[in-house]
Design an enzyme around this catalytic site. Structure first.
Site: not given
Length: 375
Positions: A68, A133
């Site tokens: 991400d 994250e």
């Protein structure tokens, strides 16, 4: 074209803004599946996590990373499409170029090269990849760690591919991180008219001496690995917006980054003691965002440091500065955790980029580390 550059470009093209993986992990699973990695997807609440492993023996060496990326910000301020990898003046531009799709690409290619030359290598190689994250991190790495712990599957050595380098590739690795403790402090007063202060109690005035003491307090002296604990106010809010109203409450957000020489509990007790000493009527809500962790020099730090020195000609600085990472979750389960990746100067910025010349040396460092850990 470099295999590392090619894979980094493929990953950047996927618009994987937290928590959307956008197919990045499927690409990794398919590619590493060709060389014997078994893939397992662990998903929850829109977050996708991938556990890839080759081998059954120990030690288990894990590369941890995230597919991400943060939002792009204003598109009109980018020099090129943030999700169309662009080469310009020796740099690879795109969201995630530095944080941290290039690290993932480098480790995948490093694993391919390592397995090609050592198909019967010792131990096991694994990858722990998440799409959560940059966000709340509630359903990402921590979920995978819980699953591994529940079934008794160990991790012995972990490298988190965060961009730790500062001025040049390989100048810094992180062998630990400070803890993070946040507080939301609400100080009670009595609202009133500014012309009649004797009929009100201004919470801003009441809390000011306590805040000054908190800001001036030396919480600890740090130690050989960590700087001293720091206290910083991040937000203050009071008032109705009118200039003639004394506020009834004042809300202060603050954060401490603490070394292992202090604990979250001890810091909470000291702060609440200071507030009570100043006679404040207050409510204080605490959030422990991360516990500190440290990997002292040993097998993993030594192997990575040697690999960096072999590739760049210079040894790295070993540091615990900076913010938190998913290393904090892995460290609850794995005895040795370090972080290492490319320079971090452009992470989260408009026109995020990485030097193309750093990609293959980064891959080589990861491969050299595997060669030292799994002979």
């Amino acid at each position: 074209m470099s295999a590392t550059l090619d894979l980094a470009q493929q990953l950047i093209r996927r618009r994987s803004v937290t928590p959307d993986d956008a197919g990045c992990q499927a690409l990794l699973a398919e590619r590493l599946g060709r060389i014997g990695f078994a893939a397992e997807t662990i998903a929850r609440n829109g977050t996708t996590n991938l556990w890839l492993r080759r081998g059954q023996a120990r030690p288990v060496v894990v590369f941890a990373g995230h597919t991400d990326v943060v939002p792009t910000g204003p598109l009109d301020q980018w020099s090129s499409d943030p999700f169309e990898p662009t080469l310009r003046d020796g740099l690879l531009y795109g969201r995630g170029a530095s944080d941290m799709k290039s690290s993932i690409a480098a480790f995948v290619v490093a694993a391919e090269e390592f397995v090609a030359t050592r198909p019967a290598h010792a131990g096991s190689i694994a990858l722990l990849i998440t799409s959560d994250e940059e966000g709340p991190a509630l359903d990402g790495t921590t979920l995978v760690v819980e699953a591994l712990r529940a079934r008794g599957e160990a991790i012995d050595l972990a490298i988190v591919g965060e961009p730790t380098s500062v001025d040049r590739l390989g100048d810094t690795i992180k062998n630990g991180r400070r803890g993070s403790l946040s507080g939301k402090l609400t100080v009670q007063g009595v609202q009133g008219h500014v012309a009649y202060p004797q009929l009100a109690k201004n919470p801003v005035h009441l809390m000011a001496p306590a805040l000054a003491e908190l800001a001036a307090t030396v919480w600890d002296g740090g130690n050989d690995f960590f700087p001293p604990t720091t206290f910083q106010v991040s937000n203050i809010h009071a008032g109705t917006g009118a200039t003639n109203v004394i506020p009834g409450t004042c809300v202060i957000d603050f954060n401490l980054r603490f070394a292992p020489v202090s604990t979250a509990q001890s810091l909470q007790q000291r702060i609440e003691g200071i507030l009570r000493k100043h006679g404040l009527l207050f409510d204080l809500k605490w959030t422990v965002g991360a516990q500190p962790f440290l990997t002292e020099p040993g097998v993993l730090v030594d192997a990575l440091s040697a690999a960096i020195a072999d590739e760049t000609g210079q040894p790295p600085e070993v540091s615990t500065t900076g913010g938190t990472s998913d290393g904090r979750f892995i460290a609850t389960f794995c005895p040795q955790v370090v972080e290492f990746g490319p320079p971090n100067a452009t992470i989260h910025k408009i026109d995020e980029c990485i030097a193309v010349a750093d990609l293959d040396p980064l891959k080589n460092i990861y491969r050299r580390t595997l060669e030292r850990l799994l002979p």
